[in-house]
Design a protein around this motif. Structure first.
Motif, mmCIF file in Angstrom:
data_model
loop_
_atom_site.group_PDB
_atom_site.id
_atom_site.type_symbol
_atom_site.label_atom_id
_atom_site.label_comp_id
_atom_site.label_asym_id
_atom_site.label_seq_id
_atom_site.Cartn_x
_atom_site.Cartn_y
_atom_site.Cartn_z
ATOM 1 N N VAL A 105 -16.829 -2.800 6.996
ATOM 2 C CA VAL A 105 -15.725 -2.863 8.279
ATOM 3 C C VAL A 105 -14.911 -4.107 8.291
ATOM 4 N N TRP A 106 -15.552 -5.429 8.400
ATOM 5 C CA TRP A 106 -14.930 -6.614 8.195
ATOM 6 C C TRP A 106 -13.803 -6.777 6.939
ATOM 7 N N ILE A 107 -14.094 -6.313 6.092
ATOM 8 C CA ILE A 107 -13.103 -6.407 4.916
ATOM 9 C C ILE A 107 -12.078 -5.439 5.047
ATOM 10 N N ALA A 108 -12.311 -4.193 5.395
ATOM 11 C CA ALA A 108 -11.318 -3.226 5.899
ATOM 12 C C ALA A 108 -10.321 -3.815 6.878
ATOM 13 N N ALA A 109 -10.939 -4.266 8.036
ATOM 14 C CA ALA A 109 -9.944 -4.932 8.946
ATOM 15 C C ALA A 109 -9.289 -6.111 8.553
ATOM 16 N N THR A 110 -9.748 -6.684 7.586
ATOM 17 C CA THR A 110 -8.944 -7.804 7.234
ATOM 18 C C THR A 110 -7.842 -7.464 6.064
ATOM 19 N N ALA A 111 -8.070 -6.314 5.281
ATOM 20 C CA ALA A 111 -6.886 -5.728 4.729
ATOM 21 C C ALA A 111 -5.883 -5.134 5.856
ATOM 22 N N HIS A 112 -6.306 -4.300 6.834
ATOM 23 C CA HIS A 112 -5.344 -3.738 7.603
ATOM 24 C C HIS A 112 -4.654 -4.916 8.487
ATOM 25 N N VAL A 113 -5.206 -5.977 8.688
ATOM 26 C CA VAL A 113 -4.403 -7.135 9.545
ATOM 27 C C VAL A 113 -3.525 -7.734 8.774
ATOM 28 N N THR A 114 -3.795 -8.126 7.303
ATOM 29 C CA THR A 114 -2.833 -8.830 6.413
ATOM 30 C C THR A 114 -1.805 -8.117 5.719
ATOM 31 N N GLY A 115 -1.977 -6.981 5.712
ATOM 32 C CA GLY A 115 -1.436 -5.697 4.927
ATOM 33 C C GLY A 115 -1.651 -5.966 3.335
ATOM 34 N N ALA A 116 -2.735 -6.361 2.866
ATOM 35 C CA ALA A 116 -2.941 -6.432 1.454
ATOM 36 C C ALA A 116 -3.671 -5.276 1.254
ATOM 37 N N VAL A 117 -3.290 -4.951 -0.232
ATOM 38 C CA VAL A 117 -3.687 -3.956 -1.009
ATOM 39 C C VAL A 117 -5.279 -4.207 -1.073
ATOM 40 N N LEU A 118 -6.281 -3.307 -0.863
ATOM 41 C CA LEU A 118 -7.706 -3.572 -1.237
ATOM 42 C C LEU A 118 -8.008 -3.082 -2.444
ATOM 43 N N HIS A 127 -11.960 7.061 3.098
ATOM 44 C CA HIS A 127 -11.664 7.721 4.209
ATOM 45 C C HIS A 127 -10.260 6.841 5.123
ATOM 46 N N LEU A 128 -10.245 5.689 4.951
ATOM 47 C CA LEU A 128 -9.710 4.471 5.521
ATOM 48 C C LEU A 128 -8.097 4.410 4.705
ATOM 49 N N ASP A 129 -8.019 4.865 3.338
ATOM 50 C CA ASP A 129 -6.790 4.794 2.774
ATOM 51 C C ASP A 129 -5.612 5.639 3.154
ATOM 52 N N GLY A 130 -4.577 4.964 3.593
ATOM 53 C CA GLY A 130 -3.494 5.647 4.120
ATOM 54 C C GLY A 130 -3.561 5.604 5.470
ATOM 55 N N LYS A 131 -4.457 5.385 6.096
ATOM 56 C CA LYS A 131 -4.435 5.172 7.632
ATOM 57 C C LYS A 131 -4.504 3.713 8.436
ATOM 58 N N PHE A 132 -5.556 3.168 7.675
ATOM 59 C CA PHE A 132 -5.472 1.768 8.104
ATOM 60 C C PHE A 132 -5.317 0.829 7.086
ATOM 61 N N LEU A 133 -5.202 1.134 5.786
ATOM 62 C CA LEU A 133 -5.074 0.279 4.621
ATOM 63 C C LEU A 133 -4.666 0.993 3.430
ATOM 64 N N GLN A 134 -4.221 0.388 2.588
ATOM 65 C CA GLN A 134 -3.992 0.916 1.218
ATOM 66 C C GLN A 134 -4.962 0.203 0.446
ATOM 67 N N ARG A 135 -5.718 1.221 -0.602
ATOM 68 C CA ARG A 135 -6.618 0.630 -1.541
ATOM 69 C C ARG A 135 -6.362 1.060 -2.781
ATOM 70 N N ILE A 136 -6.820 0.270 -3.888
ATOM 71 C CA ILE A 136 -6.708 0.689 -5.249
ATOM 72 C C ILE A 136 -8.143 0.949 -5.531
ATOM 73 N N TRP A 137 -8.689 2.186 -6.068
ATOM 74 C CA TRP A 137 -10.014 2.430 -6.481
ATOM 75 C C TRP A 137 -10.027 2.157 -7.946
ATOM 76 N N ILE A 138 -11.039 1.107 -8.501
ATOM 77 C CA ILE A 138 -10.927 1.009 -10.060
ATOM 78 C C ILE A 138 -12.196 1.568 -10.449
ATOM 79 N N ASP A 139 -12.334 2.646 -11.137
ATOM 80 C CA ASP A 139 -13.580 3.223 -11.576
ATOM 81 C C ASP A 139 -14.441 2.408 -12.537
ATOM 82 N N PRO A 140 -15.520 1.924 -12.107
ATOM 83 C CA PRO A 140 -16.196 0.891 -12.914
ATOM 84 C C PRO A 140 -16.593 1.119 -14.324
ATOM 85 N N SER A 141 -16.637 2.587 -14.331
ATOM 86 C CA SER A 141 -17.184 3.065 -15.917
ATOM 87 C C SER A 141 -16.305 3.518 -16.529
ATOM 88 N N LEU A 142 -14.909 3.478 -16.277
ATOM 89 C CA LEU A 142 -13.870 3.865 -17.375
ATOM 90 C C LEU A 142 -12.891 2.562 -17.490
#
Length: 147
Positions: A105-118, A127-142
């Motif tokens: 939650v702290w990390i998400a709040a930091t992304a939200h406030v700074t406008g940084a891409v997580l 569930h927060l992507d597009g609402k509170f923050l933008q995130r890039i998910w990196i598949d650790p297995s691929l």
């Protein structure tokens, strides 16, 4: 203009450990070279210091950790905007039926406030992507491709 990134704890664990995924992330996102110095939350620093103890990291990995902590810009969590964002994101997550870890939650709040891409290798923030923050998910297995 290069994106401003906020790095989740798991990204930095891969950077400390090195290996193929770290090399692929660096090749794709150039975290060491981007003109916008990537951000980390103070919570991430605390998590990393705890993981170093839990994982029994030796001198080489602890040196790498110190280097990373000095390379990326640390964002304190006591800013009023981050505190408010924490409350909103935590309440939203609970209302949506998601048990988001408090550090996340702290990390998400930091992304939200700074406008940084997580940048993250876990799906806890989906569930927060597009609402509170933008995130890039990196598949650790691929292997990842360049954005």
């Amino acid at each position: 203009m290069a994106a401003l990134y906020l790095l989740d704890t798991n990204i930095l664990v891969h950077y400390v450990r090195g290996g193929a995924l770290q090399q692929q992330i660096e090749q794709s996102y150039q975290l060491y070279l981007t003109p916008e110095v990537p951000l980390i939350s103070y919570v991430t620093e605390a998590e990393l210091r705890s993981l170093a103890i839990q994982f029994g990291w030796g001198p080489a990995k602890r040196t790498q950790l110190s280097y990373l902590l000095g390379t990326f810009r640390r964002i304190p969590i006591e800013e009023p905007q981050i505190l408010e964002a924490y409350a909103e994101i935590d309440a939203y997550s609970v209302a949506q039926g998601f048990e988001l870890g408090k550090n996340d939650v702290w990390i998400a709040a930091t992304a939200h406030v700074t406008g940084a891409v997580l940048l993250t290798t876990d799906k806890d923030f989906n569930h927060l992507d597009g609402k509170f923050l933008q995130r890039i998910w990196i598949d650790p297995s691929l292997p990842i491709s360049t954005p």
